[in-house]
Design a protein around this motif. Sequence first.
Motif, PDB file in Angstrom:
ATOM      1  N   MET A  28      56.204  47.623  23.212  1.00  0.00           N
ATOM      2  CA  MET A  28      57.372  48.428  22.862  1.00  0.00           C
ATOM      3  C   MET A  28      57.524  49.560  23.867  1.00  0.00           C
ATOM      4  SD  MET A  28      56.849  48.785  18.717  1.00  0.00           S
ATOM      5  CE  MET A  28      55.072  49.067  18.778  1.00  0.00           C
ATOM      6  N   VAL A  29      58.750  50.037  24.043  1.00  0.00           N
ATOM      7  CA  VAL A  29      59.013  51.223  24.845  1.00  0.00           C
ATOM      8  C   VAL A  29      59.707  52.228  23.941  1.00  0.00           C
ATOM      9  CG1 VAL A  29      60.215  52.176  26.837  1.00  0.00           C
ATOM     10  CG2 VAL A  29      59.182  49.905  26.989  1.00  0.00           C
ATOM     11  N   LEU A  30      59.049  53.369  23.702  1.00  0.00           N
ATOM     12  CA  LEU A  30      59.538  54.349  22.729  1.00  0.00           C
ATOM     13  C   LEU A  30      59.470  55.756  23.292  1.00  0.00           C
ATOM     14  CD1 LEU A  30      57.531  52.991  19.645  1.00  0.00           C
ATOM     15  CD2 LEU A  30      59.935  52.520  20.168  1.00  0.00           C
TER      16      LEU A  30
ATOM     17  N   ARG B  56      65.653  49.582  17.635  1.00  0.00           N
ATOM     18  CA  ARG B  56      65.426  49.130  18.998  1.00  0.00           C
ATOM     19  C   ARG B  56      64.453  50.085  19.695  1.00  0.00           C
ATOM     20  NH1 ARG B  56      71.216  48.622  19.447  1.00  0.00           N
ATOM     21  NH2 ARG B  56      71.856  46.430  19.353  1.00  0.00           N
ATOM     22  N   GLY B  57      63.852  49.591  20.781  1.00  0.00           N
ATOM     23  CA  GLY B  57      63.066  50.470  21.617  1.00  0.00           C
ATOM     24  C   GLY B  57      63.979  51.332  22.475  1.00  0.00           C
ATOM     25  N   HIS B  58      63.385  52.104  23.341  1.00  0.00           N
ATOM     26  CA  HIS B  58      64.143  52.951  24.260  1.00  0.00           C
ATOM     27  C   HIS B  58      64.788  52.093  25.346  1.00  0.00           C
ATOM     28  CE1 HIS B  58      64.909  56.249  27.132  1.00  0.00           C
ATOM     29  NE2 HIS B  58      64.808  57.059  26.077  1.00  0.00           N
ATOM     30  N   PHE B  59      65.975  52.503  25.841  1.00  0.00           N
ATOM     31  CA  PHE B  59      66.680  51.702  26.836  1.00  0.00           C
ATOM     32  C   PHE B  59      65.899  51.588  28.148  1.00  0.00           C
ATOM     33  CE2 PHE B  59      67.942  55.917  28.177  1.00  0.00           C
ATOM     34  CZ  PHE B  59      68.045  55.812  29.560  1.00  0.00           C
ATOM     35  N   MET B  60      64.897  52.465  28.364  1.00  0.00           N
ATOM     36  CA  MET B  60      64.078  52.366  29.568  1.00  0.00           C
ATOM     37  C   MET B  60      63.237  51.089  29.593  1.00  0.00           C
ATOM     38  SD  MET B  60      64.627  54.738  31.756  1.00  0.00           S
ATOM     39  CE  MET B  60      63.187  54.595  32.789  1.00  0.00           C
TER      40      MET B  60
ATOM     41  N   ARG C 194      68.631  44.482  23.902  1.00  0.00           N
ATOM     42  CA  ARG C 194      69.686  44.519  22.892  1.00  0.00           C
ATOM     43  C   ARG C 194      69.332  43.702  21.650  1.00  0.00           C
ATOM     44  NH1 ARG C 194      73.114  48.268  22.545  1.00  0.00           N
ATOM     45  NH2 ARG C 194      74.460  46.828  21.385  1.00  0.00           N
ATOM     46  N   CYS C 195      68.478  42.708  21.797  1.00  0.00           N
ATOM     47  CA  CYS C 195      68.228  41.764  20.695  1.00  0.00           C
ATOM     48  C   CYS C 195      66.846  41.907  20.071  1.00  0.00           C
ATOM     49  CB  CYS C 195      68.424  40.328  21.193  1.00  0.00           C
ATOM     50  SG  CYS C 195      70.066  39.968  21.818  1.00  0.00           S
ATOM     51  N   THR C 196      66.104  42.969  20.382  1.00  0.00           N
ATOM     52  CA  THR C 196      64.754  43.151  19.839  1.00  0.00           C
ATOM     53  C   THR C 196      64.707  44.386  18.940  1.00  0.00           C
ATOM     54  OG1 THR C 196      63.768  42.134  21.802  1.00  0.00           O
ATOM     55  CG2 THR C 196      62.313  43.417  20.387  1.00  0.00           C
ATOM     56  N   PHE C 197      64.180  44.208  17.728  1.00  0.00           N
ATOM     57  CA  PHE C 197      64.082  45.303  16.759  1.00  0.00           C
ATOM     58  C   PHE C 197      62.659  45.346  16.201  1.00  0.00           C
ATOM     59  CE2 PHE C 197      68.501  44.114  16.909  1.00  0.00           C
ATOM     60  CZ  PHE C 197      69.184  45.308  16.855  1.00  0.00           C
ATOM     61  N   TYR C 198      62.171  46.573  15.991  1.00  0.00           N
ATOM     62  CA  TYR C 198      60.816  46.779  15.483  1.00  0.00           C
ATOM     63  C   TYR C 198      60.894  47.517  14.149  1.00  0.00           C
ATOM     64  CZ  TYR C 198      60.031  46.154  20.491  1.00  0.00           C
ATOM     65  OH  TYR C 198      60.050  45.683  21.780  1.00  0.00           O
ATOM     66  N   SER C 199      60.003  47.138  13.226  1.00  0.00           N
ATOM     67  CA  SER C 199      59.907  47.843  11.947  1.00  0.00           C
ATOM     68  C   SER C 199      58.471  47.784  11.443  1.00  0.00           C
ATOM     69  CB  SER C 199      60.864  47.240  10.910  1.00  0.00           C
ATOM     70  OG  SER C 199      60.650  45.849  10.782  1.00  0.00           O
ATOM     71  N   ILE C 200      58.083  48.791  10.670  1.00  0.00           N
ATOM     72  CA  ILE C 200      56.715  48.896  10.142  1.00  0.00           C
ATOM     73  C   ILE C 200      56.787  49.289   8.675  1.00  0.00           C
ATOM     74  CG2 ILE C 200      54.476  50.025  10.379  1.00  0.00           C
ATOM     75  CD1 ILE C 200      55.243  50.727  13.259  1.00  0.00           C
ATOM     76  N   ASP C 201      56.067  48.553   7.829  1.00  0.00           N
ATOM     77  CA  ASP C 201      55.932  48.952   6.426  1.00  0.00           C
ATOM     78  C   ASP C 201      54.460  49.242   6.138  1.00  0.00           C
ATOM     79  OD1 ASP C 201      54.686  46.494   6.163  1.00  0.00           O
ATOM     80  OD2 ASP C 201      56.419  45.501   5.274  1.00  0.00           O
ATOM     81  N   ASP C 202      54.075  49.235   4.889  1.00  0.00           N
ATOM     82  CA  ASP C 202      52.698  49.579   4.528  1.00  0.00           C
ATOM     83  C   ASP C 202      51.678  48.530   4.958  1.00  0.00           C
ATOM     84  OD1 ASP C 202      53.393  51.975   3.350  1.00  0.00           O
ATOM     85  OD2 ASP C 202      53.816  51.032   1.415  1.00  0.00           O
ATOM     86  N   GLU C 203      52.140  47.300   5.208  1.00  0.00           N
ATOM     87  CA  GLU C 203      51.207  46.211   5.450  1.00  0.00           C
ATOM     88  C   GLU C 203      51.306  45.550   6.808  1.00  0.00           C
ATOM     89  OE1 GLU C 203      48.809  45.464   3.442  1.00  0.00           O
ATOM     90  OE2 GLU C 203      49.437  46.889   1.908  1.00  0.00           O
ATOM     91  N   GLN C 204      52.465  45.653   7.484  1.00  0.00           N
ATOM     92  CA  GLN C 204      52.643  44.847   8.689  1.00  0.00           C
ATOM     93  C   GLN C 204      53.628  45.468   9.674  1.00  0.00           C
ATOM     94  OE1 GLN C 204      54.039  41.092   7.194  1.00  0.00           O
ATOM     95  NE2 GLN C 204      55.837  41.982   6.216  1.00  0.00           N
TER      96      GLN C 204
END
Length: 503
Positions: free
Chosen positions: A129-131, A7-11, A62-72
């Motif tokens: 995103m907020v991180l 998830r991003g930051h709660f801010m 609460r329902c948003t998730f971010y992920s990064i791999d080698d391509e996307q």
Amino acid sequence: MKFGPKRGHFMFIFERFFRDFGLLIGALILYLIMGDSQILWQNSGLLAVVLIAPITRLIQYRCTFYSIDDEQLIVQTGLLNKRRQEVPLSNITTVDFSQNIFFQLAKVYSVNVDNASSISDKQSGTVKMVLKIQDAIYVKKLLLAKGAEELGSEADEEEETGLGERISEAISGNTIPASVGEILLMGLLRSKAVVVLQLFTYCSVAISVLSKIFLEKEVDGEEVMTEYILSVSAPLLIVFAILAVYLLGILVSVVLSTVKYYGFRITDRETSIFIEYGLLTRKTHTLMKEKISGVCYRQSLLMRVFGRGTLEVFAAGYGGNEGGQEEVAMLYPAIKQEKLYDFLERFLPEVEYRETLLPAERKALPYFFLCARFFFAVLFCAGLCAVVPLTSVPQEFFPWFAAAGGLVLALAVISVILEYKNTAMSASDQLISLVNGGFNRETVLIKMEKVEFAEERASQRKRTAKGITSIAVGILAPTGVCRHKVRNLSVKAFADLRRRLIY
């Protein structure tokens, strides 16, 4: 996965604090001032509407998730209807940071990721995103990894510097800061029409809401303001409109420009341009020079009197509609006209242009009057002459209505003549230069290689008998600035442009 799912930051919940929580805070302040909870219960329906925005932001967080791999970059969101967005790293054009005042206190960044699709569809082409600061810097490095070889040490320099520190002339070697005086001058000289309309709208809403709360009755704020203005005698109305409203618009414009662009700096980094600005909301933009399609030098009538203008840039990820508001892709505020080409030679030599412009011919002048604003002015005058005598308006006010109609028509005629005087075009193998506008003049410089299409439009008689046509050029840029047009130029100008086009 190199990052996430996370998830991003709660801010994130407070990113649009005043928009989402402003009405709620206002209701609580009224309760504390009045000391009467009955007011809140009587307006429970309004409070329920006020709570929708904060609750929606909480669900999104609460329902948003971010992920990064080698391509996307992968974004998964949704409570009941799940959505998965995959953005190839190779398509990402910009990754920029911003901080409002609450984010500065919490030491977090709002990260704005743009890819090529944001040119045509800002909604699907942008990821926000907020991180935390450390996570934001790490994410930016991952997202720009595909272009790391091209960026070289520039990306590292930017991340080491960070948004929290200003870049000094000694460090960058090629930084120009905008002075506070230039920013104030930009706010002072820019067109005030939009600001005045916004003030009228906000005052109308305030009257409606406060009347419902305190007077316990429905009141149309716009109708109240209109009736009050019309109740003032004609001479005082003119004085009020010209002085009070315009001066208030100037004040608001100066304040907004100062808050938004305070600390503006532009830095040349060989293959990119780094821009940072903002007082309450601080932003940075890194523009790859190869992604820039062109620039636009805008001048209001007052700016032309003082020999200044705002320089804007056409680039994916900078400008367009941002958060429901139109974001200006500023390259430099209030730059002097005589310094424009020296500035471009220093930062964007590929769009530095000094060719002689081809102006509109004298025989094209009548065609400039075939426009909506002139027809509106004529209809307005005709309407006043036809309708006012049939109303109960006292005859002593007829000259004032006649003067108002004459003023509107005169302004329309002057605007058309200025457009004729300003209209010009020129093309080389590298650049297209377009100049247009009436009271507000625009000088557009476009890289020939970024042209998506070029078209001409004219009636058969206008084109064959008079040799006059209107020319439009489409470029790679955000939707609001992707098409530029000049009216009533010689067909030879379009023929020269078509001969030089690179497809």
